[in-house]
Design a protein around this motif. Structure first.
Motif, mmCIF file in Angstrom:
data_model
loop_
_atom_site.group_PDB
_atom_site.id
_atom_site.type_symbol
_atom_site.label_atom_id
_atom_site.label_comp_id
_atom_site.label_asym_id
_atom_site.label_seq_id
_atom_site.Cartn_x
_atom_site.Cartn_y
_atom_site.Cartn_z
ATOM 1 N N THR A 155 21.402 1.264 17.370
ATOM 2 C CA THR A 155 22.902 1.221 16.954
ATOM 3 C C THR A 155 23.178 1.116 15.481
ATOM 4 O O THR A 155 23.858 1.928 14.725
ATOM 5 C CB THR A 155 23.818 0.068 17.832
ATOM 6 N N ASP A 156 22.197 0.267 14.930
ATOM 7 C CA ASP A 156 22.362 0.042 13.560
ATOM 8 C C ASP A 156 21.746 1.537 12.741
ATOM 9 O O ASP A 156 21.991 1.581 11.972
ATOM 10 C CB ASP A 156 21.474 -1.076 13.164
ATOM 11 N N ARG B 66 32.997 3.579 19.365
ATOM 12 C CA ARG B 66 32.371 2.991 20.720
ATOM 13 C C ARG B 66 31.005 3.972 20.686
ATOM 14 O O ARG B 66 31.157 5.190 21.068
ATOM 15 C CB ARG B 66 33.003 2.957 21.822
ATOM 16 N N LEU B 67 29.949 3.494 20.847
ATOM 17 C CA LEU B 67 28.525 4.235 20.994
ATOM 18 C C LEU B 67 28.233 3.978 22.597
ATOM 19 O O LEU B 67 28.196 2.916 22.769
ATOM 20 C CB LEU B 67 27.612 3.750 19.997
ATOM 21 N N SER B 68 27.875 5.282 23.009
ATOM 22 C CA SER B 68 27.519 5.118 24.408
ATOM 23 C C SER B 68 26.138 5.721 24.590
ATOM 24 O O SER B 68 25.916 6.964 24.256
ATOM 25 C CB SER B 68 28.465 5.760 25.149
ATOM 26 N N CYS C 41 24.077 13.476 19.211
ATOM 27 C CA CYS C 41 25.596 12.738 19.092
ATOM 28 C C CYS C 41 26.642 13.805 19.475
ATOM 29 O O CYS C 41 26.828 14.884 18.891
ATOM 30 C CB CYS C 41 25.688 12.363 17.675
ATOM 31 N N LEU D 207 18.569 -1.801 21.724
ATOM 32 C CA LEU D 207 19.783 -0.874 21.508
ATOM 33 C C LEU D 207 20.500 -1.280 20.414
ATOM 34 O O LEU D 207 21.260 -0.436 20.005
ATOM 35 C CB LEU D 207 20.797 -0.954 22.934
ATOM 36 N N ARG D 208 20.514 -2.538 20.211
ATOM 37 C CA ARG D 208 21.134 -3.170 18.592
ATOM 38 C C ARG D 208 20.559 -2.439 17.468
ATOM 39 O O ARG D 208 21.245 -2.060 16.909
ATOM 40 C CB ARG D 208 21.057 -4.567 18.847
ATOM 41 N N LYS E 192 24.573 4.048 13.305
ATOM 42 C CA LYS E 192 25.506 3.727 12.147
ATOM 43 C C LYS E 192 25.144 4.020 10.804
ATOM 44 O O LYS E 192 26.039 4.345 9.738
ATOM 45 C CB LYS E 192 26.104 2.314 12.325
ATOM 46 N N ALA F 296 30.292 6.922 12.693
ATOM 47 C CA ALA F 296 29.799 5.455 13.724
ATOM 48 C C ALA F 296 30.200 4.244 13.039
ATOM 49 O O ALA F 296 30.099 3.152 13.627
ATOM 50 C CB ALA F 296 28.450 5.784 14.243
#
Length: 105
Positions: A83-84, A99-101, A47, A79-80, A87, A93
Motif C-alpha cells: 500500500t505504501d 480505498r485500495l483493494s 491499477c 500488504l501495508r 501510494k 491513491a
C-alpha cells in the motif's frame, strides 16, 4: 462400567480425563528474508478505478489495458508495505477517502 452420573463422551470430546487437552500446532513461521543480501523480485500491479480488472483480461499473451505499476519487493512483503509503495507511485491513491483493494491473479 460407566457411572450413571457421568455420561460417556463421544466424538472429539472422547479423551481420558487425565490426558492434557489437545492443542493446535503453532502456525508455521515464514522464513525471514535478508533484504540486504537477497535480490527483490518484480511485482506487476495493474491499477483500475472502481473495481478489479476482469479475469478474462489476463492471458499468457496479454494483460489489462490500464495503468501498470512495476514494484520491486521481497517475498515477505506485507500488504501495508505494498500500500505504501502504491501510494508513493500514484497521487490518486494518496487522497483521503481512497480505498485500495488487492487481488491475486
Amino acid at each position: 462400567m460407566a457411572d450413571a452420573r457421568s455420561p460417556r463422551k463421544r466424538g472429539r470430546d472422547a479423551r481420558r480425563d487425565d490426558s492434557p487437552p489437545r492443542r493446535r500446532p503453532p502456525p508455521k513461521k515464514q522464513d525471514k528474508v535478508d533484504r540486504k543480501t537477497e535480490c527483490p523480485f518484480l511485482l506487476r500491479v495493474f491499477c483500475k478505478r472502481d473495481g478489479h480488472n476482469k479475469i478474462d483480461d489476463y492471458s499468457p499473451t496479454s494483460v489489462p489495458n490500464c495503468e501498470e505499476l512495476q514494484l520491486y519487493t521481497w517475498p515477505d512483503c506485507t500488504l501495508r508495505e505494498l500500500t505504501d509503495l502504491v501510494k508513493h507511485a500514484l497521487s490518486d491513491a494518496r487522497r483521503p477517502r481512497c480505498r485500495l483493494s488487492f487481488a491475486v491473479v
